[in-house]
Design a protein around this motif. Structure first.
Motif, mmCIF file in Angstrom:
data_model
loop_
_atom_site.group_PDB
_atom_site.id
_atom_site.type_symbol
_atom_site.label_atom_id
_atom_site.label_comp_id
_atom_site.label_asym_id
_atom_site.label_seq_id
_atom_site.Cartn_x
_atom_site.Cartn_y
_atom_site.Cartn_z
ATOM 1 N N LYS A 122 28.295 65.270 40.163
ATOM 2 C CA LYS A 122 29.688 64.844 39.953
ATOM 3 C C LYS A 122 29.792 63.960 38.722
ATOM 4 O O LYS A 122 30.756 64.048 37.948
ATOM 5 C CB LYS A 122 30.191 64.079 41.180
ATOM 6 N N ASN A 123 28.804 63.090 38.510
ATOM 7 C CA ASN A 123 28.794 62.159 37.388
ATOM 8 C C ASN A 123 28.719 62.902 36.044
ATOM 9 O O ASN A 123 29.412 62.532 35.102
ATOM 10 C CB ASN A 123 27.613 61.188 37.535
ATOM 11 N N GLU A 125 29.636 65.978 35.461
ATOM 12 C CA GLU A 125 30.755 66.906 35.283
ATOM 13 C C GLU A 125 32.019 66.191 34.819
ATOM 14 O O GLU A 125 33.003 66.840 34.480
ATOM 15 C CB GLU A 125 31.031 67.648 36.594
ATOM 16 N N LYS A 126 32.012 64.878 34.766
ATOM 17 C CA LYS A 126 33.191 64.104 34.338
ATOM 18 C C LYS A 126 33.505 64.343 32.880
ATOM 19 O O LYS A 126 32.686 64.527 32.058
ATOM 20 C CB LYS A 126 32.972 62.609 34.562
#
Length: 126
Positions: A122-123, A125-126
């Protein structure tokens, strides 16, 4: 990305695989793909001690150099000498033959500062 449950990630794109009080450290597939082909790896000496998030070495790609940040406080027990002759192992197999150092972990409570594989994904993909 193929990993297991005992691998944790730092926001600085290093990973650590925990086995008892030993940690195997490397850089993530994301980091090596962003850097490009790794041409040189600068690793610490056995016996060196580092705090969490302290620079323990660097990798050099064709157009850039990037610091390596320690995911957990520990003492270097082994370095991957194969990387000195074949640094592209970091690109080819970052979780296997491309590991960088093994450390004796000093404080497992610092794991709370690291990310799970899902959170790391998630980190990035920011």
């Amino acid at each position: 990305m193929e990993t297991s449950n005992n691998i944790y990630f730092s926001k600085e794109h290093t990973w650590i695989k925990i086995e008892n009080e030993t940690g195997t450290v490397g850089i993530t597939p994301f980091a090596q793909s962003e850097l490009g082909e790794i041409v040189y790896v600068d690793l610490p000496n056995i016996g060196d001690e580092f705090k969490q998030d302290e620079v323990f070495g660097s990798v050099e790609a064709l157009k850039t150099v990037s610091d390596l940040f320690m995911p957990l406080m520990g003492e270097v027990m082994a370095i991957n000498e194969d990387l000195l002759e074949n640094p592209t192992l970091v690109n080819e197999k970052p979780f296997d033959e491309g590991w960088m150092i093994k450390i004796k972990i000093k404080d497992l409570e610092e794991l709370s500062n690291l990310l799970s594989e899902e959170d790391y994904q998630k980190n990035i993909e920011k």
